[in-house]
Motif scaffolding. Sequence first.
Motif, short mmCIF file in Angstrom:
data_model
loop_
_atom_site.label_atom_id
_atom_site.label_comp_id
_atom_site.label_asym_id
_atom_site.label_seq_id
_atom_site.Cartn_x
_atom_site.Cartn_y
_atom_site.Cartn_z
N THR A 155 52.30 35.19 49.79
CA THR A 155 51.13 35.30 48.98
C THR A 155 49.87 34.97 50.13
OG1 THR A 155 51.34 34.01 47.46
CG2 THR A 155 51.49 36.41 47.71
N TYR A 158 47.07 37.01 51.51
CA TYR A 158 46.70 37.25 51.13
C TYR A 158 45.63 36.42 50.27
CZ TYR A 158 44.73 37.99 45.46
OH TYR A 158 44.39 38.14 44.42
N TYR A 162 41.36 37.57 50.30
CA TYR A 162 40.62 37.43 49.22
C TYR A 162 39.14 37.52 49.07
CZ TYR A 162 39.73 37.69 44.11
OH TYR A 162 39.27 37.43 42.81
N LYS A 166 39.61 41.77 48.47
CA LYS A 166 40.48 41.63 48.20
C LYS A 166 41.46 42.53 47.97
CE LYS A 166 37.62 42.56 43.32
NZ LYS A 166 37.82 41.59 42.31
N ILE A 170 45.03 42.81 49.13
CA ILE A 170 46.47 42.84 48.40
C ILE A 170 46.90 44.34 48.39
CG2 ILE A 170 45.43 44.41 46.51
CD1 ILE A 170 46.39 42.84 44.51
N TYR A 173 50.94 43.95 49.47
CA TYR A 173 51.28 43.58 48.02
C TYR A 173 51.95 44.69 47.74
CZ TYR A 173 50.68 39.26 50.26
OH TYR A 173 50.54 37.78 52.06
N LEU A 193 47.89 30.59 46.29
CA LEU A 193 47.66 31.59 45.00
C LEU A 193 46.89 30.49 44.05
CD1 LEU A 193 50.65 33.71 43.78
CD2 LEU A 193 48.32 34.21 45.18
N ASN A 197 42.47 33.99 42.79
CA ASN A 197 42.31 35.31 43.44
C ASN A 197 44.00 35.25 42.90
OD1 ASN A 197 45.70 33.74 43.90
ND2 ASN A 197 44.51 33.15 46.04
N PHE A 201 45.94 39.24 41.48
CA PHE A 201 46.91 39.39 42.19
C PHE A 201 48.13 40.05 41.30
CE2 PHE A 201 51.16 39.02 43.81
CZ PHE A 201 51.68 38.87 44.77
N ILE A 205 49.90 43.89 41.07
CA ILE A 205 51.40 43.88 41.25
C ILE A 205 52.36 44.25 40.10
CG2 ILE A 205 53.17 42.58 42.60
CD1 ILE A 205 50.58 42.80 44.08
#
Length: 238
Positions: A155, A158, A162, A166, A170, A173, A193, A197, A201, A205
């Motif tokens: 990640t 990402y 972000y 964002k 993403i 993903y 992460l 953020n 996420f 996801i």
Amino acid sequence: MTHLSVNINKIATLRNSRGGNNPDLVKVALDCERFGAEGITVHPRPDERHIRYQDVFDLKKVIKTEFNIEGNCQEQKFVDLVLANKPAQVTLVPDALGQITSNHGWDTVKNQEYLKEIIAVFKAQNIRVSIFVDPVVEMVEAAATTGTDRIELYTEAYASGYHQNKEQAIAPYIKAAEKAVKLGLGLNAGHDLDLHNLKYFAQNIPGLLEVSIGHALIADALYLGLENTIQMYLRCLA
């Protein structure tokens, strides 16, 4: 709810910088569990600059939640360490020798046959296998043919994107996760992460089972306290 596995490598780094056993890695792991973490992750490297091989044996004796050992399966010493301890999960990462931190996923197309062989070694011992992959649909599709139980989405891209956009950060993903769910792969995620953020996420996801977080969480704990920090990360995942 997505599970939180706390990577305690940075605790080991602090301990090793001074020698001795302060902070006590095992106590920190047990406290992380007591404070609500659903797993403990370690990533031993050949130079033992943070997690030592003996740490893995010590932790295995006491951890009551999920124990996840991640690392480079192309090193026989790592393979032997995992087989000797039989964690709940092994996460296979294509690190190079001397690499500061993981910075890419497996090319699951190019390494297809190798991954099939090494994954079978761990699964024969009833160890769940996850492999580190970039958010690329083709890599997810190829991962599904290796015999792995899960993939862990890398990640960093990402996290880097972000704050700029964002939704754009993403997007790949989401596509990768949707493909993983469709193919029956379990889905983990990790790398950079943090409290800024993570919630976005996790909310976007599909099928996210677990996140592994170390550097940001330990850095936050310096200001916020370990128990409070773990609770704050858990709330991001709720």
